[in-house]
Design a protein around this motif. Structure first.
Motif, PDB file in Angstrom:
ATOM      1  N   SER A  88       7.261  -3.660 -22.183  1.00 29.08           N
ATOM      2  CA  SER A  88       6.988  -5.082 -21.965  1.00 29.08           C
ATOM      3  C   SER A  88       8.022  -5.722 -21.040  1.00 29.08           C
ATOM      4  CB  SER A  88       6.981  -5.832 -23.294  1.00 29.08           C
ATOM      5  OG  SER A  88       5.945  -5.351 -24.098  1.00 29.08           O
ATOM      6  N   TYR A  89       9.289  -5.459 -21.322  1.00 26.61           N
ATOM      7  CA  TYR A  89      10.339  -6.112 -20.537  1.00 26.61           C
ATOM      8  C   TYR A  89      10.363  -5.629 -19.092  1.00 26.61           C
ATOM      9  CZ  TYR A  89      11.922  -7.818 -25.018  1.00 26.61           C
ATOM     10  OH  TYR A  89      11.971  -8.457 -26.222  1.00 26.61           O
ATOM     11  N   LEU A  90       9.710  -4.498 -18.853  1.00 28.11           N
ATOM     12  CA  LEU A  90       9.732  -3.927 -17.500  1.00 28.11           C
ATOM     13  C   LEU A  90       8.544  -4.374 -16.658  1.00 28.11           C
ATOM     14  CD1 LEU A  90      10.616  -0.245 -18.425  1.00 28.11           C
ATOM     15  CD2 LEU A  90      12.159  -2.030 -17.596  1.00 28.11           C
ATOM     16  N   GLN A  91       7.645  -5.152 -17.268  1.00 27.38           N
ATOM     17  CA  GLN A  91       6.376  -5.417 -16.586  1.00 27.38           C
ATOM     18  C   GLN A  91       6.532  -6.087 -15.222  1.00 27.38           C
ATOM     19  OE1 GLN A  91       3.421  -4.214 -17.149  1.00 27.38           O
ATOM     20  NE2 GLN A  91       4.289  -3.089 -18.864  1.00 27.38           N
ATOM     21  N   GLY A  92       7.494  -7.004 -15.107  1.00 25.91           N
ATOM     22  CA  GLY A  92       7.722  -7.645 -13.806  1.00 25.91           C
ATOM     23  C   GLY A  92       8.072  -6.601 -12.755  1.00 25.91           C
ATOM     24  N   PHE A  93       8.880  -5.610 -13.159  1.00 20.98           N
ATOM     25  CA  PHE A  93       9.331  -4.586 -12.213  1.00 20.98           C
ATOM     26  C   PHE A  93       8.192  -3.619 -11.888  1.00 20.98           C
ATOM     27  CE2 PHE A  93      12.918  -6.255 -14.555  1.00 20.98           C
ATOM     28  CZ  PHE A  93      13.698  -6.720 -13.503  1.00 20.98           C
ATOM     29  N   ILE A  94       7.335  -3.364 -12.894  1.00 19.25           N
ATOM     30  CA  ILE A  94       6.181  -2.501 -12.651  1.00 19.25           C
ATOM     31  C   ILE A  94       5.233  -3.184 -11.652  1.00 19.25           C
ATOM     32  CG2 ILE A  94       4.114  -1.517 -13.765  1.00 19.25           C
ATOM     33  CD1 ILE A  94       5.916  -0.952 -16.225  1.00 19.25           C
ATOM     34  N   THR A  95       5.140  -4.503 -11.741  1.00 17.98           N
ATOM     35  CA  THR A  95       4.320  -5.257 -10.779  1.00 17.98           C
ATOM     36  C   THR A  95       4.871  -5.089  -9.361  1.00 17.98           C
ATOM     37  OG1 THR A  95       3.771  -6.844 -12.491  1.00 17.98           O
ATOM     38  CG2 THR A  95       3.419  -7.570 -10.231  1.00 17.98           C
ATOM     39  N   LEU A  96       6.189  -5.047  -9.244  1.00 19.34           N
ATOM     40  CA  LEU A  96       6.789  -4.836  -7.911  1.00 19.34           C
ATOM     41  C   LEU A  96       6.345  -3.489  -7.348  1.00 19.34           C
ATOM     42  CD1 LEU A  96      10.472  -6.014  -8.530  1.00 19.34           C
ATOM     43  CD2 LEU A  96       8.611  -7.270  -7.420  1.00 19.34           C
ATOM     44  N   ALA A  97       6.317  -2.478  -8.230  1.00 18.29           N
ATOM     45  CA  ALA A  97       5.901  -1.141  -7.769  1.00 18.29           C
ATOM     46  C   ALA A  97       4.429  -1.158  -7.356  1.00 18.29           C
ATOM     47  CB  ALA A  97       6.131  -0.113  -8.870  1.00 18.29           C
ATOM     48  N   ASN A  98       3.618  -1.918  -8.081  1.00 17.95           N
ATOM     49  CA  ASN A  98       2.182  -2.009  -7.760  1.00 17.95           C
ATOM     50  C   ASN A  98       2.011  -2.654  -6.371  1.00 17.95           C
ATOM     51  OD1 ASN A  98      -0.574  -2.514  -7.691  1.00 17.95           O
ATOM     52  ND2 ASN A  98      -0.654  -3.741  -9.541  1.00 17.95           N
ATOM     53  N   ILE A  99       2.599  -3.826  -6.177  1.00 20.01           N
ATOM     54  CA  ILE A  99       2.423  -4.524  -4.889  1.00 20.01           C
ATOM     55  C   ILE A  99       3.081  -3.716  -3.764  1.00 20.01           C
ATOM     56  CG2 ILE A  99       2.789  -6.678  -3.607  1.00 20.01           C
ATOM     57  CD1 ILE A  99       3.120  -8.062  -6.403  1.00 20.01           C
ATOM     58  N   GLY A 100       4.299  -3.244  -4.021  1.00 20.58           N
ATOM     59  CA  GLY A 100       5.038  -2.496  -2.990  1.00 20.58           C
ATOM     60  C   GLY A 100       4.300  -1.215  -2.608  1.00 20.58           C
ATOM     61  N   GLY A 101       3.711  -0.553  -3.593  1.00 19.52           N
ATOM     62  CA  GLY A 101       2.967   0.687  -3.325  1.00 19.52           C
ATOM     63  C   GLY A 101       1.788   0.418  -2.400  1.00 19.52           C
ATOM     64  N   TRP A 102       1.066  -0.678  -2.672  1.00 19.96           N
ATOM     65  CA  TRP A 102      -0.092  -0.997  -1.825  1.00 19.96           C
ATOM     66  C   TRP A 102       0.319  -1.474  -0.434  1.00 19.96           C
ATOM     67  CZ3 TRP A 102      -4.426   1.162  -2.312  1.00 19.96           C
ATOM     68  CH2 TRP A 102      -4.928   1.506  -3.570  1.00 19.96           C
ATOM     69  N   LEU A 103       1.516  -2.050  -0.324  1.00 19.72           N
ATOM     70  CA  LEU A 103       1.990  -2.406   1.029  1.00 19.72           C
ATOM     71  C   LEU A 103       2.049  -1.147   1.893  1.00 19.72           C
ATOM     72  CD1 LEU A 103       4.814  -5.033   0.389  1.00 19.72           C
ATOM     73  CD2 LEU A 103       2.785  -5.347   1.819  1.00 19.72           C
ATOM     74  N   GLU A 104       2.410  -0.026   1.273  1.00 15.24           N
ATOM     75  CA  GLU A 104       2.448   1.234   2.032  1.00 15.24           C
ATOM     76  C   GLU A 104       1.070   1.880   2.141  1.00 15.24           C
ATOM     77  OE1 GLU A 104       5.209   4.212   0.676  1.00 15.24           O
ATOM     78  OE2 GLU A 104       6.773   2.693   0.447  1.00 15.24           O
ATOM     79  N   ASP A 105       0.315   1.864   1.025  1.00 16.39           N
ATOM     80  CA  ASP A 105      -0.908   2.673   0.970  1.00 16.39           C
ATOM     81  C   ASP A 105      -2.133   1.993   1.578  1.00 16.39           C
ATOM     82  OD1 ASP A 105       0.579   4.568  -0.317  1.00 16.39           O
ATOM     83  OD2 ASP A 105      -0.181   4.114  -2.321  1.00 16.39           O
ATOM     84  N   ALA A 106      -2.229   0.655   1.451  1.00 13.18           N
ATOM     85  CA  ALA A 106      -3.468  -0.026   1.876  1.00 13.18           C
ATOM     86  C   ALA A 106      -3.770   0.202   3.360  1.00 13.18           C
ATOM     87  CB  ALA A 106      -3.399  -1.518   1.538  1.00 13.18           C
ATOM     88  N   PRO A 107      -2.798  -0.003   4.276  1.00  9.11           N
ATOM     89  CA  PRO A 107      -3.148   0.183   5.692  1.00  9.11           C
ATOM     90  C   PRO A 107      -3.640   1.594   5.988  1.00  9.11           C
ATOM     91  CG  PRO A 107      -1.055  -0.990   5.476  1.00  9.11           C
ATOM     92  CD  PRO A 107      -1.417  -0.501   4.111  1.00  9.11           C
ATOM     93  N   LYS A 108      -3.008   2.596   5.380  1.00  7.17           N
ATOM     94  CA  LYS A 108      -3.415   3.990   5.651  1.00  7.17           C
ATOM     95  C   LYS A 108      -4.808   4.263   5.074  1.00  7.17           C
ATOM     96  CE  LYS A 108       0.702   5.363   4.140  1.00  7.17           C
ATOM     97  NZ  LYS A 108       1.723   6.154   3.513  1.00  7.17           N
ATOM     98  N   ALA A 109      -5.027   3.837   3.823  1.00  9.62           N
ATOM     99  CA  ALA A 109      -6.312   4.154   3.164  1.00  9.62           C
ATOM    100  C   ALA A 109      -7.471   3.464   3.878  1.00  9.62           C
ATOM    101  CB  ALA A 109      -6.268   3.728   1.696  1.00  9.62           C
ATOM    102  N   LEU A 110      -7.272   2.214   4.297  1.00  7.90           N
ATOM    103  CA  LEU A 110      -8.364   1.487   4.952  1.00  7.90           C
ATOM    104  C   LEU A 110      -8.609   2.049   6.359  1.00  7.90           C
ATOM    105  CD1 LEU A 110      -7.571  -2.141   3.723  1.00  7.90           C
ATOM    106  CD2 LEU A 110      -9.424  -0.658   2.940  1.00  7.90           C
ATOM    107  N   ALA A 111      -7.521   2.397   7.070  1.00  5.86           N
ATOM    108  CA  ALA A 111      -7.692   2.950   8.422  1.00  5.86           C
ATOM    109  C   ALA A 111      -8.446   4.281   8.357  1.00  5.86           C
ATOM    110  CB  ALA A 111      -6.337   3.142   9.094  1.00  5.86           C
TER     111      ALA A 111
END
Ligand code: NAD
Length: 492
Positions: A88-111
């Motif tokens: 529970s206490y880590l959820q904010g940090f897990i959200t960072l990994a979610n958004i940060g991961g898609w910053l890397e993955d979204a452009p590649k996956a969509l292209a």
């Protein structure tokens, strides 16, 4: 004529899982609120989808910064909602990994999903594709891991160019309010991301407005969601319950197996969709395994005194304690033995249960067939590998499974035979391992639709549209009657 009094806002009293007190009031969204928010988001989405992906990524990166600044605060709110389980206490940090991961993955996956080239069957035709996002994605999420499961689908949908209307669980609303403080700090994002509050009725209203639904929750609710989406002919992606098995072979390192099974079964008080919910142990090592498991289970401490201290917290949702109690009573009535735990304990108003190891269980018992969602570890002996596989597959679910064997090859051979979307070998609880790496499907009643993990999961939110240009002469209608006729040639 007297003017009509303003409609009274419906309020829900929300229970605090540690105290049992209803210390939070949730304003229930009216049907008008849902319609108005949906309309506002649809308007915002047109601008959002028109932005180049790099610009959307820029907005999401700013949001990342806002979440980073408040990650600890968000975790505190999640811990109040859930009763303070490990993550529970880590959820904010897990959200960072979610958004940060898609910053890397979204452009590649969509292209990679775009196709540009020449038609293989009509060589004068040039083919180009465009990715058109679904305008309004509705996300309906559960009370367990309430922040993570509200965002797992919402974040890639936003990257894809959709707007998102979230209907989080009415049981755990505090963390959602903390999250939306960060959304409101980024106006471009707030124009395409919003939430509505309430129970199933509000969920149905979201389905009535959205173009695509991502639902995480129980099988009975998932079925209602699927029916409502079918009526509207909109796609729905369902992530539902599990009854995940673990197989422990005769050659296993018992210490390792007991450690892994205990954690997989009782982490977050077993309130995880991919918790280990039933264990099959080769009969030659059954007693030794159970002895180790019981010893380890007895060392697990409740976090009743201090949410940051013990190992497992209270039941987040009080009615869940009743379901667990019912499964245990059914098992005991049919001959099971409870070796540790087994009682719902009320401490300071919270409802707790210590790790509960059971033996003498059979598939005639609810605890071996229905999702329990509590810290229960029913252990059953098997005679040979075929029987272990048959028992593991004797379920309507197929979310995850675990195999612990003496060798990696041995675990792999068994894992290949199990009907589940993800099989953890030589450990339990490895779902995070696949998050950014591989998409998997849930089997049976555990899910419906494309994967929510792996880079390709973003493709659920776009439709591929083909634009085709004729570079050669156009066909004459006079030529068409030759099509379909047998080519001239020597008679057979
Ligand atoms: P639930 O099905 O009771 O509720 C889920 C959401 O659906 C809530 O927001 C609820 O308000 C809403 N809802 C209720 N009735 C509805 C209706 N008729 N129409 C539309 N929406 C409606 O589930 P829960 O008890 O909150 O969550 C626990 C369940 O979720 C467990 O079964 C668990 O296994 C499952 N789960 C699955 C996954 C997965 O990824 N497969 C992950 C976590 C939890």
């Amino acid at each position: 004529m007297a003017s009509a009094a303003p409609a009274q806002e419906a309020m829900l009293a929300v229970r605090n899982p540690r105290t049992g007190q209803a210390d939070y009031r949730l304003a229930v969204s009216s049907a008008e609120d849902v319609t108005a928010k949906a309309a506002r988001l649809r308007e915002g989405q047109q601008r959002w989808a028109a932005l180049p992906l790099e610009a959307r990524c820029g907005v999401m990166a700013r949001w990342l910064g806002e979440v980073k600044a408040r990650a600890a605060e968000i975790g505190e709110a999640d811990a109040v909602d859930t009763g303070g389980c490990h993550t529970s206490y880590l959820q904010g940090f897990i959200t960072l990994a979610n958004i940060g991961g898609w910053l890397e993955d979204a452009p590649k996956a969509l292209a990679a999903y775009r196709v540009n080239g020449t038609s293989a069957v009509m060589p004068t035709v040039e083919v180009r594709s465009e990715l058109v996002p679904y305008a309004l994605v509705g996300v309906i999420s559960p009370w367990n891991a309430p922040l993570m499961l509200a965002l797992l689908d919402a974040v890639p949908a936003l990257f894809a160019g959709s707007a998102v209307l979230l209907k989080p669980s009415e049981v755990t609303p505090r963390v959602i309010e903390a999250l939306f403080e960060t959304v409101r700090a980024v106006p471009e994002l707030a124009a395409v991301f919003d939430y509505v509050s309430g129970g199933g009725e509000v969920g149905q209203q979201v389905i009535g407005q959205a173009d695509l639904i991502c639902f995480t929750g129980s099988v009975p609710t998932g079925r209602k969601v699927a029916v409502a989406c079918a009526e509207r002919l909109i796609p729905c992606f369902l992530e539902l319950g599990g009854k995940d098995p673990a197989i422990v072979t005769e050659t296993v390192d018992l210490e390792r197996a007991a450690t892994a099974v205990l954690r997989g079964a009782v982490y977050a008080t077993g309130q995880v969709c991919y918790s280990t919910e039933r264990v099959y142990v080769h009969r030659s090592v059954h007693d030794a395994f159970v002895a180790k498991l019981v010893e380890k289970a007895r060392a697990v401490r409740l976090n009743a005194e201090n949410p940051r201290a013990g190992h497992i917290g209270p039941f987040t949702f009080a009615p869940q304690a009743e379901i667990v109690r019912r499964h245990l009573a059914d098992a005991v009535a049919k001959g099971a033995q409870v070796l540790t735990g087994g009682e719902v304990e009320e401490i300071g108003g919270g409802l707790y249960m210590r790790p509960t190891v059971l033996t003498g269980v059979t598939h005639a018992m609810e605890i071996m067939r229905e999702e329990t969602f509590g810290p229960c570890i029913p252990v059953m002996a098997y005679a040979d590998t075929d029987e272990a596989v048959r028992l593991a597959n004797d379920t309507q679910f197929g979310l995850t499974a675990s195999v612990l064997a003496g060798s990696e090859e041995g675990a792999l051979a068994i894992g290949r035979r199990i009907n589940a979307g993800a099989v953890f070998l030589q450990d339990t609880f490895l779902t995070f391992g696949k998050m950014r790496t591989i998409g998997t499907h849930s089997f049976g009643f555990s899910g419906l639709g494309g994967s929510r993990t792996g880079p390709e999961s973003i493709l659920r939110f776009v439709r591929r549209k083909a634009l085709m240009t004729q570079h050669g002469p156009v066909a004459d209608i006079q030529d068409d009657h030759h099509l379909g006729q047998k080519p001239a040639g020597p008679a057979a």
